[in-house]
Design a protein around this motif. Structure first.
Motif, mmCIF file in Angstrom:
data_model
loop_
_atom_site.group_PDB
_atom_site.id
_atom_site.type_symbol
_atom_site.label_atom_id
_atom_site.label_comp_id
_atom_site.label_asym_id
_atom_site.label_seq_id
_atom_site.Cartn_x
_atom_site.Cartn_y
_atom_site.Cartn_z
ATOM 1 N N ARG A 95 0.566 -4.023 -3.806
ATOM 2 C CA ARG A 95 -0.210 -2.795 -3.996
ATOM 3 C C ARG A 95 0.682 -1.547 -3.959
ATOM 4 N NH1 ARG A 95 -2.876 -6.075 -0.690
ATOM 5 N NH2 ARG A 95 -2.448 -4.870 1.205
ATOM 6 N N CYS A 105 0.268 -4.712 -8.372
ATOM 7 C CA CYS A 105 0.972 -3.429 -8.478
ATOM 8 C C CYS A 105 0.683 -2.792 -9.835
ATOM 9 C CB CYS A 105 2.477 -3.638 -8.329
ATOM 10 S SG CYS A 105 2.996 -4.264 -6.719
ATOM 11 N N SER A 106 0.808 -1.487 -9.904
ATOM 12 C CA SER A 106 0.611 -0.798 -11.183
ATOM 13 C C SER A 106 1.653 0.296 -11.337
ATOM 14 C CB SER A 106 -0.795 -0.209 -11.272
ATOM 15 O OG SER A 106 -1.007 0.765 -10.266
ATOM 16 N N ARG A 126 1.502 1.482 -6.095
ATOM 17 C CA ARG A 126 0.872 2.225 -7.194
ATOM 18 C C ARG A 126 1.775 3.391 -7.563
ATOM 19 N NH1 ARG A 126 -2.692 -1.911 -7.672
ATOM 20 N NH2 ARG A 126 -4.162 -2.032 -5.933
ATOM 21 N N GLU A 182 1.766 4.566 -2.200
ATOM 22 C CA GLU A 182 1.266 5.414 -3.274
ATOM 23 C C GLU A 182 2.385 6.342 -3.726
ATOM 24 O OE1 GLU A 182 -1.703 5.262 -4.731
ATOM 25 O OE2 GLU A 182 -2.428 3.658 -3.407
ATOM 26 N N LYS A 185 2.416 6.357 -10.400
ATOM 27 C CA LYS A 185 1.830 7.054 -11.549
ATOM 28 C C LYS A 185 2.859 7.288 -12.644
ATOM 29 C CE LYS A 185 -1.842 9.415 -8.985
ATOM 30 N NZ LYS A 185 -2.408 10.728 -8.569
ATOM 31 N N ASP A 238 0.824 -1.213 0.000
ATOM 32 C CA ASP A 238 0.000 0.000 0.000
ATOM 33 C C ASP A 238 0.856 1.261 0.000
ATOM 34 O OD1 ASP A 238 -2.485 -1.438 0.071
ATOM 35 O OD2 ASP A 238 -2.049 -1.898 2.167
#
Length: 473
Positions: A413, A441-442, A415, A379, A417, A377
């Motif tokens: 997770r 994951c992205s 993330r 970000e 951008k 988690d």
């Protein structure tokens, strides 16, 4: 303190010793079981509690005029506090100039919200102490705030600790940094380079620490806050600004809480916090905006790290914010004593000047076993290079007789951008990186392919790159 005593000092994490998790992680540790260990770290790291006694430094002669040294008054207040059985030493509203502050057992140094503790830029205000510098023990300038072999100590309050590091003070000792003169260095100025090389040679040769004397004329910058061989340490809510060197550097400590601290400084080696050979540390709710790694977990460099042989372990990072810095959550490079069981969750990172979100640094001169890293988690808005890097080519790279090891990295997770690439994992031909797992994951804005060399296994589960589900990197 002998090596045996050091081991005894950090042994006995208590409840965690009973958890059945010490087998090799890639033999199969359930992720949920690992995060139970993280929950136990949070439960077992307890900040010290202090008696309800107050020692105002102005009662001992400190003046809030930003120019009269308050060093002696602060020392007297700390001495009176510990002799009374403990309590709170208060820095009230105003700006106080001080040299080195040495904490003693059962003392909470409380900096009022409207107070600034401004540290003298005269190196003579920092007498020699037993310290670690870049992972090697020596006698050097005292850290700005220091404690050795104390217990139940704290630095609290919403005030400011200002190290006054700048291009005019301390930073130029680094010399050129990254090919630039961001330190204020100009050709002909004295630097740390000769003393740094001498300390390396002494450590490798096994020269006794009391003979590794630096300080005046050596230009090895002191860290800001360094509890050394301490138990039950709390640093909470303060604002830390412009350290000469590393910011918060607990060494061989047990039970450390770093909570709600705001750290800013873009000088050379201005790492946010460097837990070194620590056991049980909670880092939560902190903000890092730094000139080097935000969090860098260490355990001693090369021969000194192997001699002392105390790993960093049982560290939980949560709810932190990382802005500028070389890496967000970092392990290395001074990790010859090993690092294990590091957790990070619910953190935010974002800056084109943050190079990596997750970073591991090792090489064949360090060696050291790094294992069991669980991150979830996270970000990330933007990183300047790769989202994740595992680098065994750092500094000396393959030039050494020791085997760097990194295994069992599980990231869930994450993330991101914008990242130039997802993964840059480069082990060595005889020392591959082992077991990296990415789950759910992205990664967006990816323009370069991942680099995966001498890496035994990268497992992907529900990983998206530029909105496409991928099976390999």
């Amino acid at each position: 303190m002998t090596m045996t005593n050091r081991r005894t000092f950090l042994r006995g994490a208590g409840a965690l010793a009973t958890l059945p998790l010490m087998r090799r992680a890639h033999a199969g540790v359930d992720t949920r079981e690992a995060w139970e260990r993280a929950a136990d770290i949070a439960r077992n790291v307890k900040p010290p509690v202090f008696p309800d006694r107050v020692f105002d430094i102005t009662k001992f002669g400190a003046l809030p005029d930003a120019k009269t040294p308050a060093t002696s008054a602060i020392a007297q207040a700390i001495e009176a506090c510990t002799k009374a059985g403990g309590g709170r030493v208060v820095v009230p509203a105003g700006t106080f100039l001080t040299g080195a502050v040495h904490l003693l057992s059962n003392v909470e140094l409380h900096v009022d919200e409207k107070a600034t503790l401004r540290f003298d830029t005269n190196p003579a205000s920092y007498p020699l102490v037993f310290t670690r510098w870049e992972g090697m023990e020596c006698m050097n300038y005292s850290p700005l705030v220091y404690a050795r072999r104390q217990q139940n100590i704290a630095i609290t309050g919403k005030g400011t600790l200002d190290g006054q590091g700048s291009n005019d003070h301390w930073w130029a000792w680094k010399g050129q940094w990254g090919g630039t003169t961001q330190t204020g260095f100009k050709e002909g100025m004295p630097t740390q380079l000769a003393a740094r090389a001498k300390l390396f040679q002494m450590a490798e040769a096994g020269v006794p620490v009391d003979q590794r004397v630096f300080g005046e004329g050596s230009y090895l910058r002191p860290p800001f806050i360094q509890p050394y061989e301490c138990k039950n340490v709390l640093i909470a809510d303060v604002r830390i600004r412009n350290s000469p060197f590393w910011n918060v550097h607990p060494v061989l400590c047990k039970n450390i809480t770093l909570r709600g601290v705001d750290i800013y400084g873009h000088g050379p080696n201005n790492d946010g916090t460097d837990p070194e050979s620590v056991d049980h540390m909670l880092i939560e709710g902190c903000t890092f905006d730094t000139g080097d790694d935000c969090i860098a977990v260490n355990s001693g460099r090369n021969a000194d790290g192997r001699r002392i042989h105390v790993p960093s372990q049982n560290i939980l990072v949560r709810n932190c914010r990382m802005r500028e810095g070389h890496g967000g959550v970092v392990v290395g490079s001074q990790i010859s004593g090993g690092v294990r069981w590091v957790f990070a969750e619910n953190c935010q990172m974002d800056s084109p000047d943050l190079w990596y979100a997750i970073r591991f640094k090792n090489n064949a001169l360090r060696g050291g076993l790094l294992e069991n890293f669980y991150y979830r988690d996270l970000e990330v808005g933007q990183v300047g290079k790769a989202a994740i890097t595992c680098d065994f080519n750092y500094e000396e790279g393959p030039n050494g007789p020791f085997t760097p090891q990194l295994r069992n990295v599980v990231v869930e997770r994450l993330r991101v951008k914008n990242a130039v690439r997802v993964l840059d994992s480069q082990g060595l031909p005889k020392a591959p990186v082992d077991d990296i797992t990415l789950k759910d994951c992205s990664f967006g804005g990816v323009t370069q392919p991942s680099i995966v060399k001498y890496t035994r296994e990268v497992k992907l589960e529900k990983v998206r790159v530029n909105d496409k589900l991928v099976q390999a990197l």
